[in-house]
Scaffold this motif. Sequence first.
Motif, PDB file in Angstrom:
ATOM      1  N   GLU A  36       0.843  -1.198   0.000  1.00 55.15           N
ATOM      2  CA  GLU A  36       0.000   0.000   0.000  1.00 55.15           C
ATOM      3  C   GLU A  36       0.875   1.244   0.000  1.00 55.15           C
ATOM      4  OE1 GLU A  36      -3.658   1.997   2.573  1.00 55.15           O
ATOM      5  OE2 GLU A  36      -2.610   0.204   3.307  1.00 55.15           O
ATOM      6  N   SER A  37       0.470   2.240  -0.802  1.00 52.85           N
ATOM      7  CA  SER A  37       1.225   3.487  -0.903  1.00 52.85           C
ATOM      8  C   SER A  37       0.476   4.598  -0.184  1.00 52.85           C
ATOM      9  CB  SER A  37       1.434   3.865  -2.365  1.00 52.85           C
ATOM     10  OG  SER A  37       2.076   5.119  -2.471  1.00 52.85           O
ATOM     11  N   THR A  38       1.244   5.541   0.374  1.00 51.98           N
ATOM     12  CA  THR A  38       0.647   6.673   1.084  1.00 51.98           C
ATOM     13  C   THR A  38       0.502   7.907   0.195  1.00 51.98           C
ATOM     14  OG1 THR A  38       2.850   7.327   1.847  1.00 51.98           O
ATOM     15  CG2 THR A  38       1.562   5.877   3.295  1.00 51.98           C
ATOM     16  N   LEU A  39       0.856   7.796  -1.070  1.00 47.03           N
ATOM     17  CA  LEU A  39       0.743   8.930  -1.974  1.00 47.03           C
ATOM     18  C   LEU A  39      -0.727   9.223  -2.272  1.00 47.03           C
ATOM     19  CD1 LEU A  39       3.619   8.113  -4.503  1.00 47.03           C
ATOM     20  CD2 LEU A  39       3.609   9.795  -2.640  1.00 47.03           C
ATOM     21  N   PRO A  40      -1.038  10.434  -2.759  1.00 50.02           N
ATOM     22  CA  PRO A  40      -2.438  10.785  -3.066  1.00 50.02           C
ATOM     23  C   PRO A  40      -3.042   9.828  -4.101  1.00 50.02           C
ATOM     24  CG  PRO A  40      -1.064  12.737  -3.040  1.00 50.02           C
ATOM     25  CD  PRO A  40      -0.136  11.570  -2.951  1.00 50.02           C
ATOM     26  N   ALA A  41      -4.323   9.556  -3.946  1.00 54.39           N
ATOM     27  CA  ALA A  41      -5.011   8.626  -4.842  1.00 54.39           C
ATOM     28  C   ALA A  41      -4.986   9.083  -6.305  1.00 54.39           C
ATOM     29  CB  ALA A  41      -6.466   8.447  -4.374  1.00 54.39           C
ATOM     30  N   PRO A  42      -5.163  10.401  -6.604  1.00 61.60           N
ATOM     31  CA  PRO A  42      -5.101  10.801  -8.021  1.00 61.60           C
ATOM     32  C   PRO A  42      -3.754  10.492  -8.658  1.00 61.60           C
ATOM     33  CG  PRO A  42      -6.139  12.521  -6.724  1.00 61.60           C
ATOM     34  CD  PRO A  42      -5.584  11.523  -5.742  1.00 61.60           C
ATOM     35  N   LEU A  43      -2.665  10.650  -7.896  1.00 62.25           N
ATOM     36  CA  LEU A  43      -1.354  10.350  -8.447  1.00 62.25           C
ATOM     37  C   LEU A  43      -1.206   8.851  -8.708  1.00 62.25           C
ATOM     38  CD1 LEU A  43       1.482  11.236  -9.236  1.00 62.25           C
ATOM     39  CD2 LEU A  43       2.151  11.035  -6.824  1.00 62.25           C
ATOM     40  N   LEU A  44      -1.683   8.050  -7.760  1.00 59.48           N
ATOM     41  CA  LEU A  44      -1.615   6.601  -7.948  1.00 59.48           C
ATOM     42  C   LEU A  44      -2.464   6.162  -9.150  1.00 59.48           C
ATOM     43  CD1 LEU A  44      -1.879   5.422  -4.226  1.00 59.48           C
ATOM     44  CD2 LEU A  44       0.181   5.629  -5.638  1.00 59.48           C
ATOM     45  N   ALA A  45      -3.632   6.784  -9.300  1.00 56.39           N
ATOM     46  CA  ALA A  45      -4.499   6.457 -10.443  1.00 56.39           C
ATOM     47  C   ALA A  45      -3.837   6.852 -11.753  1.00 56.39           C
ATOM     48  CB  ALA A  45      -5.850   7.153 -10.294  1.00 56.39           C
ATOM     49  N   ALA A  46      -3.127   7.978 -11.759  1.00 60.06           N
ATOM     50  CA  ALA A  46      -2.446   8.410 -12.982  1.00 60.06           C
ATOM     51  C   ALA A  46      -1.343   7.436 -13.363  1.00 60.06           C
ATOM     52  CB  ALA A  46      -1.879   9.818 -12.784  1.00 60.06           C
ATOM     53  N   VAL A  47      -0.577   6.966 -12.356  1.00 57.48           N
ATOM     54  CA  VAL A  47       0.489   5.999 -12.643  1.00 57.48           C
ATOM     55  C   VAL A  47      -0.114   4.687 -13.156  1.00 57.48           C
ATOM     56  CG1 VAL A  47       2.365   4.669 -11.636  1.00 57.48           C
ATOM     57  CG2 VAL A  47       2.026   7.050 -10.959  1.00 57.48           C
ATOM     58  N   ALA A  48      -1.210   4.236 -12.534  1.00 53.14           N
ATOM     59  CA  ALA A  48      -1.861   2.998 -12.974  1.00 53.14           C
ATOM     60  C   ALA A  48      -2.407   3.149 -14.392  1.00 53.14           C
ATOM     61  CB  ALA A  48      -2.985   2.624 -11.999  1.00 53.14           C
ATOM     62  N   ALA A  49      -2.989   4.306 -14.696  1.00 46.27           N
ATOM     63  CA  ALA A  49      -3.527   4.533 -16.043  1.00 46.27           C
ATOM     64  C   ALA A  49      -2.409   4.576 -17.074  1.00 46.27           C
ATOM     65  CB  ALA A  49      -4.331   5.834 -16.064  1.00 46.27           C
ATOM     66  N   ALA A  50      -1.299   5.225 -16.725  1.00 45.86           N
ATOM     67  CA  ALA A  50      -0.171   5.264 -17.658  1.00 45.86           C
ATOM     68  C   ALA A  50       0.388   3.863 -17.897  1.00 45.86           C
ATOM     69  CB  ALA A  50       0.925   6.186 -17.104  1.00 45.86           C
ATOM     70  N   SER A  51       0.397   3.036 -16.850  1.00 47.18           N
ATOM     71  CA  SER A  51       0.864   1.651 -17.022  1.00 47.18           C
ATOM     72  C   SER A  51      -0.072   0.878 -17.939  1.00 47.18           C
ATOM     73  CB  SER A  51       0.951   0.965 -15.651  1.00 47.18           C
ATOM     74  OG  SER A  51       1.872   1.628 -14.812  1.00 47.18           O
ATOM     75  N   GLY A  52      -1.392   1.089 -17.761  1.00 44.76           N
ATOM     76  CA  GLY A  52      -2.356   0.398 -18.626  1.00 44.76           C
ATOM     77  C   GLY A  52      -2.233   0.820 -20.082  1.00 44.76           C
ATOM     78  N   ILE A  53      -2.062   2.111 -20.329  1.00 48.48           N
ATOM     79  CA  ILE A  53      -1.924   2.598 -21.707  1.00 48.48           C
ATOM     80  C   ILE A  53      -0.642   2.056 -22.342  1.00 48.48           C
ATOM     81  CG2 ILE A  53      -1.598   4.651 -23.117  1.00 48.48           C
ATOM     82  CD1 ILE A  53      -3.400   6.145 -21.136  1.00 48.48           C
ATOM     83  N   ALA A  54       0.445   2.044 -21.577  1.00 46.84           N
ATOM     84  CA  ALA A  54       1.716   1.511 -22.099  1.00 46.84           C
ATOM     85  C   ALA A  54       1.584   0.023 -22.423  1.00 46.84           C
ATOM     86  CB  ALA A  54       2.827   1.743 -21.087  1.00 46.84           C
ATOM     87  N   ALA A  55       0.834  -0.711 -21.588  1.00 48.07           N
ATOM     88  CA  ALA A  55       0.632  -2.135 -21.866  1.00 48.07           C
ATOM     89  C   ALA A  55      -0.205  -2.339 -23.122  1.00 48.07           C
ATOM     90  CB  ALA A  55      -0.031  -2.806 -20.666  1.00 48.07           C
ATOM     91  N   ALA A  56      -1.227  -1.484 -23.332  1.00 50.89           N
ATOM     92  CA  ALA A  56      -2.068  -1.606 -24.523  1.00 50.89           C
ATOM     93  C   ALA A  56      -1.288  -1.322 -25.797  1.00 50.89           C
ATOM     94  CB  ALA A  56      -3.261  -0.654 -24.414  1.00 50.89           C
ATOM     95  N   CYS A  57      -0.254  -0.488 -25.703  1.00 53.84           N
ATOM     96  CA  CYS A  57       0.542  -0.126 -26.877  1.00 53.84           C
ATOM     97  C   CYS A  57       1.848  -0.912 -26.971  1.00 53.84           C
ATOM     98  CB  CYS A  57       0.853   1.375 -26.852  1.00 53.84           C
ATOM     99  SG  CYS A  57      -0.612   2.431 -26.844  1.00 53.84           S
ATOM    100  N   ALA A  58       1.991  -1.958 -26.156  1.00 55.66           N
ATOM    101  CA  ALA A  58       3.278  -2.671 -26.102  1.00 55.66           C
ATOM    102  C   ALA A  58       3.598  -3.401 -27.389  1.00 55.66           C
ATOM    103  CB  ALA A  58       3.264  -3.644 -24.929  1.00 55.66           C
ATOM    104  N   ARG A  59       2.577  -3.819 -28.167  1.00 55.31           N
ATOM    105  CA  ARG A  59       2.862  -4.507 -29.425  1.00 55.31           C
ATOM    106  C   ARG A  59       3.535  -3.590 -30.434  1.00 55.31           C
ATOM    107  NH1 ARG A  59      -2.275  -8.490 -30.804  1.00 55.31           N
ATOM    108  NH2 ARG A  59      -2.065  -9.848 -28.977  1.00 55.31           N
TER     109      ARG A  59
END
Length: 379
Positions: A36-59
């Motif tokens: 669990e991270s203590t950082l703000p939820a919007p920042l964590l959501a942004a990192v998770a969203a960026a990870s998802g977008i990078a995974a979708a474009c990995a091909r």
Amino acid sequence: MTYGDAGIVERITPWALGTVVFLLSTASATGSVGVESTLPAPLLAAVAAASGIAAACARRSLWPLAAMGALAFAWLVMWPAAVAASYYAGTHLRRRDLWLYVGGAIAVFALSGLISHRSGGYRALVVGTPANAILMGGAMLGLPLVAGLWVRARRQVFDAMREQAQQLQREQILRAEQARSQERTRIAREMHDVVAHRVSLMVLHAGALEVSAPDERTAEAAALISDVGREALTNLREVLGVLRSQDSVRGPQPTLADLDRLLDQTRALGIVVNRHDEGAARTLSPIVERTAYRVVQEALTNVHKHAPNAETDVFVRYRPVELEVIVCNELSTGAGGDLPGSGWGLVGLRERVELVGGRLEAGPRDQDGFQVVARIPAA
């Protein structure tokens, strides 16, 4: 699965993977499946969203996902992007790039372990000890990487098998073509030896008879036999050319414009032939006119064979959507002809007509005689 279904799956899979990486990254940041991270939820959501977008474009490009996985794991111990990047590295990267990726991943895990050790708390317990760091490195780097390498090797094996099967199929087709070509050549050679030689002798004897004929009528008959024999030789050469080579170009084929010449040859042999055209004459496709010509030719040949003294009528009827050809003859008043035949003339003619979508009927007339009726689509 059809090609359409495979295309849909191909388009949906990257975004489904991106969604899974986003959800797992969010769960990892909240402590459900990670630290669990203590950082703000919007920042964590942004990192998770960026990870998802990078995974979708990995091909398209692996390195954005690799960079996002390295950042998320070293900073937040957010592992899903790193797992996806390791799998894609195994399936896509060549040897040199793969070693660079492995070296970079080991450095990232070492850095994350160092940061976690200094952070203390639950993160230090999970990632900060050497044993746990090695265990997590093996689970999130080694296993996905091995899985990707196995998938790539499997694809290469299937591709090689598919290429081999296609090569075998091409070789089989080539061998079949060579066998057909050799058979065509053999048939052409035999036809030339057996048929062309004898027809040539017939033409030569007819020419000699024409020169030494005792009367004019005999000379005209000999000249007609000579002309018909030369035409037969020409047609035979065309057929032999087609047999010798599949790509041979055939000479001009007869159409309805040549029908009068065919009828004149029949009349010259003593048969009364009447032509009747009905409907508005129009130019039809070459295959339709050629088929109609062959119908009349074969029907007149049968008249020569079986009813040489019978009066014959040839009807060419232009219908709105079809061409109707009728050849009918009366009963012969003399003895039937004694010309040899294969017995397959009408059978082959029916097949020719049916190949262009038409119908052929042949048989005795209601009153007397015989008739051949062909209806050929001409719309």
